[in-house]
Each structure stands twice: as C-alpha cells, then as structure tokens.
Design a protein around this motif. Structure first.
Motif, PDB file in Angstrom:
ATOM      1  N   GLY A  48      42.792 100.708 -36.345  1.00 29.31           N
ATOM      2  CA  GLY A  48      41.425 101.206 -36.466  1.00 29.31           C
ATOM      3  C   GLY A  48      40.877 101.689 -35.142  1.00 29.31           C
ATOM      4  N   ALA A  49      41.283 101.027 -34.056  1.00 25.23           N
ATOM      5  CA  ALA A  49      40.806 101.414 -32.727  1.00 25.23           C
ATOM      6  C   ALA A  49      41.341 102.787 -32.333  1.00 25.23           C
ATOM      7  CB  ALA A  49      41.220 100.369 -31.690  1.00 25.23           C
ATOM      8  N   VAL A  50      42.599 103.044 -32.657  1.00 25.37           N
ATOM      9  CA  VAL A  50      43.188 104.347 -32.316  1.00 25.37           C
ATOM     10  C   VAL A  50      42.464 105.472 -33.050  1.00 25.37           C
ATOM     11  CG1 VAL A  50      45.277 105.763 -32.494  1.00 25.37           C
ATOM     12  CG2 VAL A  50      45.440 103.380 -31.726  1.00 25.37           C
ATOM     13  N   ALA A  51      42.214 105.287 -34.331  1.00 25.88           N
ATOM     14  CA  ALA A  51      41.514 106.312 -35.110  1.00 25.88           C
ATOM     15  C   ALA A  51      40.086 106.506 -34.610  1.00 25.88           C
ATOM     16  CB  ALA A  51      41.502 105.933 -36.591  1.00 25.88           C
ATOM     17  N   HIS A  52      39.412 105.394 -34.298  1.00 27.37           N
ATOM     18  CA  HIS A  52      38.034 105.488 -33.813  1.00 27.37           C
ATOM     19  C   HIS A  52      37.986 106.164 -32.435  1.00 27.37           C
ATOM     20  CE1 HIS A  52      33.817 104.588 -33.623  1.00 27.37           C
ATOM     21  NE2 HIS A  52      33.970 103.910 -32.503  1.00 27.37           N
ATOM     22  N   GLN A  53      38.915 105.810 -31.568  1.00 25.62           N
ATOM     23  CA  GLN A  53      38.977 106.429 -30.228  1.00 25.62           C
ATOM     24  C   GLN A  53      39.216 107.932 -30.360  1.00 25.62           C
ATOM     25  OE1 GLN A  53      38.336 104.785 -27.497  1.00 25.62           O
ATOM     26  NE2 GLN A  53      38.865 106.279 -25.956  1.00 25.62           N
ATOM     27  N   SER A  54      40.091 108.309 -31.272  1.00 26.43           N
ATOM     28  CA  SER A  54      40.366 109.726 -31.499  1.00 26.43           C
ATOM     29  C   SER A  54      39.110 110.446 -31.984  1.00 26.43           C
ATOM     30  CB  SER A  54      41.493 109.871 -32.518  1.00 26.43           C
ATOM     31  OG  SER A  54      41.732 111.226 -32.789  1.00 26.43           O
ATOM     32  N   SER A  55      38.379 109.820 -32.866  1.00 30.73           N
ATOM     33  CA  SER A  55      37.132 110.397 -33.371  1.00 30.73           C
ATOM     34  C   SER A  55      36.110 110.573 -32.245  1.00 30.73           C
ATOM     35  CB  SER A  55      36.571 109.494 -34.470  1.00 30.73           C
ATOM     36  OG  SER A  55      35.277 109.906 -34.837  1.00 30.73           O
ATOM     37  N   LEU A  56      36.008 109.562 -31.372  1.00 29.84           N
ATOM     38  CA  LEU A  56      35.068 109.653 -30.242  1.00 29.84           C
ATOM     39  C   LEU A  56      35.464 110.786 -29.292  1.00 29.84           C
ATOM     40  CD1 LEU A  56      34.514 105.872 -29.398  1.00 29.84           C
ATOM     41  CD2 LEU A  56      32.897 107.436 -30.507  1.00 29.84           C
ATOM     42  N   ARG A  57      36.751 110.939 -29.049  1.00 32.63           N
ATOM     43  CA  ARG A  57      37.225 112.007 -28.146  1.00 32.63           C
ATOM     44  C   ARG A  57      36.940 113.390 -28.740  1.00 32.63           C
ATOM     45  NH1 ARG A  57      40.145 111.128 -23.883  1.00 32.63           N
ATOM     46  NH2 ARG A  57      41.178 113.139 -24.031  1.00 32.63           N
ATOM     47  N   ILE A  58      37.151 113.540 -30.038  1.00 40.97           N
ATOM     48  CA  ILE A  58      36.873 114.823 -30.687  1.00 40.97           C
ATOM     49  C   ILE A  58      35.388 115.162 -30.571  1.00 40.97           C
ATOM     50  CG2 ILE A  58      36.754 115.980 -32.937  1.00 40.97           C
ATOM     51  CD1 ILE A  58      39.427 114.485 -33.597  1.00 40.97           C
ATOM     52  N   ARG A  59      34.538 114.179 -30.812  1.00 37.62           N
ATOM     53  CA  ARG A  59      33.094 114.399 -30.700  1.00 37.62           C
ATOM     54  C   ARG A  59      32.712 114.733 -29.249  1.00 37.62           C
ATOM     55  NH1 ARG A  59      28.850 109.903 -32.498  1.00 37.62           N
ATOM     56  NH2 ARG A  59      30.637 109.372 -33.759  1.00 37.62           N
ATOM     57  N   ALA A  60      33.336 114.069 -28.287  1.00 34.01           N
ATOM     58  CA  ALA A  60      33.049 114.327 -26.875  1.00 34.01           C
ATOM     59  C   ALA A  60      33.491 115.737 -26.479  1.00 34.01           C
ATOM     60  CB  ALA A  60      33.731 113.281 -26.001  1.00 34.01           C
ATOM     61  N   GLU A  61      34.670 116.139 -26.911  1.00 31.17           N
ATOM     62  CA  GLU A  61      35.158 117.491 -26.607  1.00 31.17           C
ATOM     63  C   GLU A  61      34.231 118.548 -27.199  1.00 31.17           C
ATOM     64  OE1 GLU A  61      39.136 117.417 -28.138  1.00 31.17           O
ATOM     65  OE2 GLU A  61      39.932 116.454 -26.335  1.00 31.17           O
ATOM     66  N   SER A  62      33.783 118.318 -28.417  1.00 33.16           N
ATOM     67  CA  SER A  62      32.865 119.249 -29.070  1.00 33.16           C
ATOM     68  C   SER A  62      31.543 119.340 -28.301  1.00 33.16           C
ATOM     69  CB  SER A  62      32.623 118.798 -30.507  1.00 33.16           C
ATOM     70  OG  SER A  62      31.691 119.632 -31.137  1.00 33.16           O
ATOM     71  N   ALA A  63      31.041 118.198 -27.834  1.00 27.70           N
ATOM     72  CA  ALA A  63      29.789 118.188 -27.066  1.00 27.70           C
ATOM     73  C   ALA A  63      29.942 118.973 -25.770  1.00 27.70           C
ATOM     74  CB  ALA A  63      29.360 116.756 -26.777  1.00 27.70           C
ATOM     75  N   LEU A  64      31.101 118.837 -25.107  1.00 33.13           N
ATOM     76  CA  LEU A  64      31.333 119.598 -23.873  1.00 33.13           C
ATOM     77  C   LEU A  64      31.357 121.102 -24.142  1.00 33.13           C
ATOM     78  CD1 LEU A  64      34.033 117.525 -21.964  1.00 33.13           C
ATOM     79  CD2 LEU A  64      31.703 118.024 -21.208  1.00 33.13           C
ATOM     80  N   VAL A  65      32.023 121.494 -25.211  1.00 33.15           N
ATOM     81  CA  VAL A  65      32.093 122.918 -25.568  1.00 33.15           C
ATOM     82  C   VAL A  65      30.691 123.451 -25.868  1.00 33.15           C
ATOM     83  CG1 VAL A  65      32.891 124.554 -27.327  1.00 33.15           C
ATOM     84  CG2 VAL A  65      34.475 122.878 -26.361  1.00 33.15           C
ATOM     85  N   ASN A  66      29.912 122.707 -26.649  1.00 33.68           N
ATOM     86  CA  ASN A  66      28.554 123.149 -26.979  1.00 33.68           C
ATOM     87  C   ASN A  66      27.681 123.258 -25.732  1.00 33.68           C
ATOM     88  OD1 ASN A  66      29.198 123.244 -29.699  1.00 33.68           O
ATOM     89  ND2 ASN A  66      28.390 121.206 -30.122  1.00 33.68           N
ATOM     90  N   ALA A  67      27.790 122.279 -24.844  1.00 35.99           N
ATOM     91  CA  ALA A  67      26.992 122.299 -23.616  1.00 35.99           C
ATOM     92  C   ALA A  67      27.403 123.481 -22.739  1.00 35.99           C
ATOM     93  CB  ALA A  67      27.158 120.988 -22.856  1.00 35.99           C
ATOM     94  N   GLU A  68      28.711 123.707 -22.613  1.00 34.27           N
ATOM     95  CA  GLU A  68      29.180 124.817 -21.794  1.00 34.27           C
ATOM     96  C   GLU A  68      28.764 126.165 -22.392  1.00 34.27           C
ATOM     97  OE1 GLU A  68      33.027 125.487 -19.027  1.00 34.27           O
ATOM     98  OE2 GLU A  68      33.422 124.900 -21.092  1.00 34.27           O
TER      99      GLU A  68
END
Length: 122
Positions: A48-68
């Motif tokens: 569950g931690a691996v899946a959740h960590q992956s989800s957090l990273r995807i959301r973080a990457e998306s936030a960086l793209v939107n901000a940029e």
C-alpha cells in the motif's frame, strides 16, 4: 546565478505566491526554482505504501508542470528549474554543531535525494 525558490503544494497551487516569486525572479534577474517535497509514507503496509507513494509523486509532478506553465504564461523567457524531492523538509532549526546554522537543502536549490531535477531557459 542566484535563485528565487518557491515551494509548490501539490494539494493546492498558491497562485499569489507563485506570481510573487516569478515577479521577484524577474526583478532580480534570477532563476526561479520550483520545488515539491514528496513525504515518506510509513503508515501503510509495504504494498500500500508503494502505491500511495507513486500517487503522491504523480500529483507532485503534475503540480510542478502546472506551476511552470503558469510562470511561462506570466514571464516568457524566465529561466526556471524544478526539483521533485523525496522526503519531507528537515527540521527548521538545525546546527552543524560548530555554532554555524545548517542550511537546509532547499536553500541551495538541490538535494542529494532529489530524483528529478530540471532547468530550462526560455
């Protein structure tokens, strides 16, 4: 080159803070560094931690793209850099033990544990 650093919250983009940071980078003729820290996940079983960590990273990457993208619309040509760092921020008050305050990784704009880092001149 000096940098203006702005932390990005993947849960909700603070447009006023991002606009201020981009304007400040332009005023200072500096690079704008956008940073997201993905916190460690310790409260779930391994699978569950691996899946959740992956989800957090995807959301973080998306936030960086939107901000940029927003920065690009505001200031075409502003040199930006992005960092996606694993782990939460260090304690705010650290010392090297020699009476010299320790600079957290974000003060330098990079982290040894940062798996994704990019810089672009526009």
């Amino acid at each position: 080159m000096s940098e203006v650093l702005v932390g990005i919250d993947p849960r909700e983009l603070s447009v006023p803070a991002l606009v201020w940071a981009a304007d400040e980078a332009v005023r200072r003729a500096s690079r704008l560094r956008l940073v997201v820290a993905v916190p460690p996940v310790h409260d779930r079983p391994r699978h569950g931690a691996v899946a959740h960590q992956s989800s957090l990273r995807i959301r973080a990457e998306s936030a960086l793209v939107n901000a940029e993208d927003l920065v690009r619309e505001l200031h075409e040509g502003l040199w930006t850099a992005t960092d996606l760092a694993d782990g939460g921020p260090p304690p705010p008050c650290c010392s090297t033990g020699h009476g010299v305050p320790h600079s957290p990784w974000w003060a330098h704009g990079a982290s040894a544990g940062s798996p994704k880092s990019s810089a672009r001149a526009r």
